[in-house]
Write an enzyme that holds these catalytic residues in place. Structure first.
Site, short mmCIF file in Angstrom:
data_model
loop_
_atom_site.label_atom_id
_atom_site.label_comp_id
_atom_site.label_asym_id
_atom_site.label_seq_id
_atom_site.Cartn_x
_atom_site.Cartn_y
_atom_site.Cartn_z
N GLY A 199 11.64 27.76 -15.21
CA GLY A 199 11.36 26.65 -15.49
C GLY A 199 10.66 27.33 -17.06
N ALA A 243 10.77 26.66 -20.26
CA ALA A 243 10.96 26.55 -21.42
C ALA A 243 9.88 25.11 -20.61
CB ALA A 243 12.26 25.42 -21.58
N GLN A 279 6.55 22.76 -19.98
CA GLN A 279 5.17 23.26 -20.38
C GLN A 279 4.61 23.98 -19.43
OE1 GLN A 279 2.65 19.43 -20.68
NE2 GLN A 279 3.59 19.29 -18.52
N ASN A 322 14.98 19.36 -4.90
CA ASN A 322 14.48 20.78 -4.80
C ASN A 322 15.12 21.95 -4.16
OD1 ASN A 322 12.17 21.03 -6.86
ND2 ASN A 322 11.65 19.46 -5.69
N GLN A 371 17.80 29.44 -5.78
CA GLN A 371 17.19 31.07 -6.16
C GLN A 371 17.00 32.06 -5.24
OE1 GLN A 371 14.24 29.19 -8.64
NE2 GLN A 371 15.78 28.83 -10.19
N VAL A 377 5.52 27.64 -8.05
CA VAL A 377 4.46 27.16 -8.38
C VAL A 377 4.91 25.72 -8.26
CG1 VAL A 377 3.32 26.17 -11.04
CG2 VAL A 377 3.92 28.62 -10.06
N GLY A 378 6.32 25.27 -8.44
CA GLY A 378 7.75 23.75 -8.43
C GLY A 378 6.92 22.79 -7.33
N ASP A 408 -5.47 24.34 -7.15
CA ASP A 408 -6.54 23.35 -6.21
C ASP A 408 -8.45 24.37 -6.24
OD1 ASP A 408 -5.02 22.10 -6.03
OD2 ASP A 408 -3.67 23.46 -4.62
N ARG A 435 -9.94 24.47 -9.60
CA ARG A 435 -10.53 22.68 -9.25
C ARG A 435 -12.05 22.89 -8.42
NH1 ARG A 435 -4.66 20.47 -9.44
NH2 ARG A 435 -4.08 20.02 -11.70
N HIS A 447 -0.66 21.70 -0.98
CA HIS A 447 -1.02 21.58 -2.50
C HIS A 447 -0.42 20.12 -3.00
CE1 HIS A 447 -1.22 21.58 -6.40
NE2 HIS A 447 0.49 21.61 -7.17
N1 LIG Z 1 1.25 24.19 -7.63
C1 LIG Z 1 0.29 23.89 -9.10
O1 LIG Z 1 -0.49 23.97 -8.53
C2 LIG Z 1 1.29 22.88 -9.45
C3 LIG Z 1 2.32 23.17 -9.89
N2 LIG Z 1 2.60 22.47 -10.78
C4 LIG Z 1 4.27 21.83 -11.07
O2 LIG Z 1 5.18 22.83 -11.43
C5 LIG Z 1 6.24 22.37 -12.23
C6 LIG Z 1 6.92 22.56 -13.00
O3 LIG Z 1 5.53 21.83 -14.17
P1 LIG Z 1 6.04 21.76 -15.50
O4 LIG Z 1 6.66 23.66 -16.59
O5 LIG Z 1 5.01 20.49 -16.38
O6 LIG Z 1 7.66 21.16 -16.05
P2 LIG Z 1 8.17 20.99 -17.30
O7 LIG Z 1 9.26 19.58 -16.86
O8 LIG Z 1 7.88 20.33 -18.54
O9 LIG Z 1 9.43 22.63 -17.19
C7 LIG Z 1 10.48 22.17 -16.24
C8 LIG Z 1 11.47 23.43 -17.25
O10 LIG Z 1 11.67 23.94 -15.77
C9 LIG Z 1 13.13 24.21 -15.88
N3 LIG Z 1 14.05 23.74 -14.63
C10 LIG Z 1 14.88 22.73 -13.82
N4 LIG Z 1 15.79 23.61 -13.22
C11 LIG Z 1 15.16 24.59 -13.21
C12 LIG Z 1 16.60 25.48 -12.37
N5 LIG Z 1 16.76 25.24 -11.16
N6 LIG Z 1 15.83 27.05 -12.88
C13 LIG Z 1 14.88 27.74 -13.99
N7 LIG Z 1 15.18 26.62 -14.88
C14 LIG Z 1 15.01 25.12 -14.03
C15 LIG Z 1 13.71 22.75 -16.65
O11 LIG Z 1 14.59 22.22 -17.65
C16 LIG Z 1 12.14 23.01 -17.74
O12 LIG Z 1 12.27 23.22 -18.48
C17 LIG Z 1 6.44 21.26 -11.32
O13 LIG Z 1 7.09 21.19 -10.29
C18 LIG Z 1 5.49 20.33 -11.33
O14 LIG Z 1 4.87 19.74 -10.40
C19 LIG Z 1 2.31 21.78 -11.56
C20 LIG Z 1 1.04 21.90 -12.24
C21 LIG Z 1 0.58 22.09 -10.87
O1 LIG Z 2 1.52 16.85 -9.67
C1 LIG Z 2 1.99 17.67 -10.21
O2 LIG Z 2 3.46 17.54 -10.70
C2 LIG Z 2 0.69 17.74 -10.68
C3 LIG Z 2 -0.47 19.05 -9.55
O3 LIG Z 2 0.99 19.48 -9.11
C4 LIG Z 2 -0.72 19.39 -10.11
O4 LIG Z 2 -1.94 19.14 -11.46
O5 LIG Z 2 -2.30 19.57 -9.10
#
Ligand SMILES: NC(=O)C1=CN([C@@H]2O[C@H](COP(=O)(O)OP(=O)(O)OC[C@H]3O[C@@H](n4cnc5c(N)ncnc54)[C@H](O)[C@@H]3O)[C@@H](O)[C@H]2O)C=CC1
Ligand SMILES: O=C([O-])CC(=O)C(=O)O
Length: 329
Positions: free
Chosen positions: A13, A15, A17, A107, A114, A131-132, A161, A164, A189
Site C-alpha cells: 500500500g 502509494a 496515505q 481482505n 501475501q 496495519v491494514g 491506540d 492516543r 484494533h
Molecule cells: N491499525 C491501525 O491503527 C490503523 C489502520 N489503518 C488502516 O490502514 C490501511 C491503509 O490506510 P491508508 O493508507 O489511509 O489507505 P489508502 O487507501 O490511502 O492506501 C491504501 C493503498 O493500498 C493499496 N493496496 C490495496 N490493495 C493492495 C494489495 N493487495 N497490495 C498492495 N497494495 C494494495 C492501494 O492501491 C492504496 O494505494 C486501511 O486499511 C486503514 O483502515 C489506518 C489507520 C490506523
Molecule cells: O478506521 C480506520 O480506517 C482508521 C483506523 O483504524 C484508526 O484511525 O484507528
C-alpha cells in the site's frame, strides 16, 4: 560510526496515505536506527504503481544517506523477496453497503496471497506488522498461510491506540506523555478495544488516584476507542501520519527493544495468557528484548477490566470464526 548490515523493508500500500507518511521516516533511519541502511521494497496493486513511482522519485530527492535502494513491485512474490521487515498497510477499505463478511472476504483475497509469498520468499528472520484493517484478523489470515514462519513474527498494530491513550491521559492529568508508564491496550484494533490504566502511573503516581471510574468509562475509553472515527470526521480521511508514526514506533521497539522497566502495547499471537484463546492475535501489554515480544505476566485484572477485555476478545473470536467459515484460514 560503524554501520549494521542493510535491512530490507517491504511496505504494501506504498502509494496510499499511510505509505506516503511512512516511507520517508523509514528511509531517514527513524524506524531501525541511524546506523542501519535500508533497502525499500514498495508493493502496490498495478493501479498504484505509477503513484508509488512518484513517491520513489521524492525519496530519491531526499538523498537519505541510509537509503540503499528502492524497488517497486505489483507481485507479492517479488515485493517480499528477501524482506526482513514487512509492513502490510494496503487493505481493502469498507465501502458503502459492504457487510462485515464482504470486508473480511475482500481482505482475505489480499492477506492470503501475501502470507503465502512471505512464506516463500521473505528472509528467515522476517517480522511482519499488519496495519491494514481489520488488522488483527488480517494478521491471522497472513500468518495461517505462512506455515514456515513462526506465528509470533506476525503482529498487528495497536500502537496508535496506545499513543492516543497516552496523549488523552497526559492531557487529563496535566502531565507529559513521557511521565506515563504501564498503560495497556487489550484486544482488537476496533471500537471494542480496551485501554487499561489500572496499572499505569503518571510521574510515579497510580492513575487510579488521579482519575475516577466515571471518567474512564464515559470519556477516556470511548475517546480512545473512537478516535479513528473522529479523525475521519474531522479530516475527511483516516489517520495517516499518526498511523505511520505508530508503525515506526512498533517496529523500532520490536527490533531495538523496549526501555528497561517499560512496556507498550502490540497485537501478538496469544499463548493463552489472561484468558485470551491461544492463537488469536490480540493486543497485550508487551516488552521486547532480543527482537522478541513478550507478554507482561502476572497483572491483576479487576472486574472492570475483565468485562472489557472479554468483550473485545469475543469480537476477535467472531472474526476468526467468520474467516474460518470463509475458508480463509
Ligand atoms: N491499525 C491501525 O491503527 C490503523 C489502520 N489503518 C488502516 O490502514 C490501511 C491503509 O490506510 P491508508 O493508507 O489511509 O489507505 P489508502 O487507501 O490511502 O492506501 C491504501 C493503498 O493500498 C493499496 N493496496 C490495496 N490493495 C493492495 C494489495 N493487495 N497490495 C498492495 N497494495 C494494495 C492501494 O492501491 C492504496 O494505494 C486501511 O486499511 C486503514 O483502515 C489506518 C489507520 C490506523
Ligand atoms: O478506521 C480506520 O480506517 C482508521 C483506523 O483504524 C484508526 O484511525 O484507528
Amino acid at each position: 560510526m560503524s554501520q549494521n548490515a542493510p535491512v530490507t523493508v517491504t511496505v504494501t500500500g506504498a502509494a496510499g496515505q499511510i505509505g506516503y507518511a511512512l516511507l520517508f521516516r523509514i528511509a531517514s533511519g527513524q524506524m531501525l536506527g541511524a546506523d542501519t541502511p535500508v533497502r525499500l521494497r514498495l508493493l502496490e496493486i498495478p493501479q498504484g504503481v505509477k503513484a508509488a513511482e512518484g513517491t520513489a522519485m521524492e525519496l530519491d530527492d531526499c538523498a537519505f544517506p541510509l537509503l540503499e535502494s528502492i524497488d517497486i513491485a505489483d507481485d507479492p512474490r517479488v515485493g517480499f523477496e528477501g524482506a526482513n521487515v514487512a509492513l502490510l498497510v494496503g487493505a481493502r477499505p469498507r465501502t458503502k453497503g459492504m457487510e462485515r463478511g464482504d470486508l473480511l472476504e475482500a481482505n482475505g483475497g489480499i492477506f492470503k496471497p501475501q502470507g503465502e509469498a512471505i512464506n516463500a520468499v521473505a528472509a528467515q528472520d522476517i517480522r511482519v506488522l499488519v496495519v491494514g484493517n481489520p488488522a488483527n484478523t488480517n494478521a491471522l489470515i497472513a500468518a495461517s498461510h505462512a506455515p514456515d514462519v513462526p506465528t509470533e513474527r506476525f503482529t498487528a498494530m495497536t500502537r496508535l491506540d496506545h499513543n492516543r491513550a497516552l496523549s488523552q491521559l497526559a492531557s487529563k492529568t496535566g502531565a507529559s506523555v513521557k511521565d506515563i508508564e504501564k498503560l495497556t491496550i487489550w484486544g482488537n484494533h476496533s471500537a471494542t478495544q480496551y485501554p487499561d490504566v489500572f496499572h499505569a502511573s503518571v510521574a510515579g503516581k497510580p492513575v487510579t488516584e488521579l482519575v475516577d471510574e466515571a471518567w474512564l468509562s464515559d470519556t477516556f475509553i470511548p475517546t480512545v476507542a473512537k478516535r479513528g472515527a473522529a479523525i475521519i470526521e474531522a479530516r475527511g480521511a483516516s489517520s495517516a501520519a499518526s498511523a505511520a508514526n505508530a508503525a515506526v514506533d512498533h517496529v523500532h521497539d520490536w527490533v531495538l527493544g523496549t526501555p528497561q522497566g517499560a512496556w507498550t502495547s502490540a497485537a501478538i499471537v496469544s499463548d493463552g495468557s489472561y484468558g485470551v484463546p491461544e492463537g488469536l492475535i490480540s493486543s497485550f501489554p508487551v516488552t521486547s528484548t532480543g527482537g522478541r515480544w513478550e507478554i507482561v505476566q502476572g497483572l491483576e485484572v479487576n472486574d472492570f477490566s475483565r468485562q472489557r477485555i472479554d468483550a473485545s476478545v469475543a469480537e476477535l473470536v467472531e472474526e476468526r470464526d467468520a474467516v474460518q467459515g470463509l475458508g480463509l484460514i
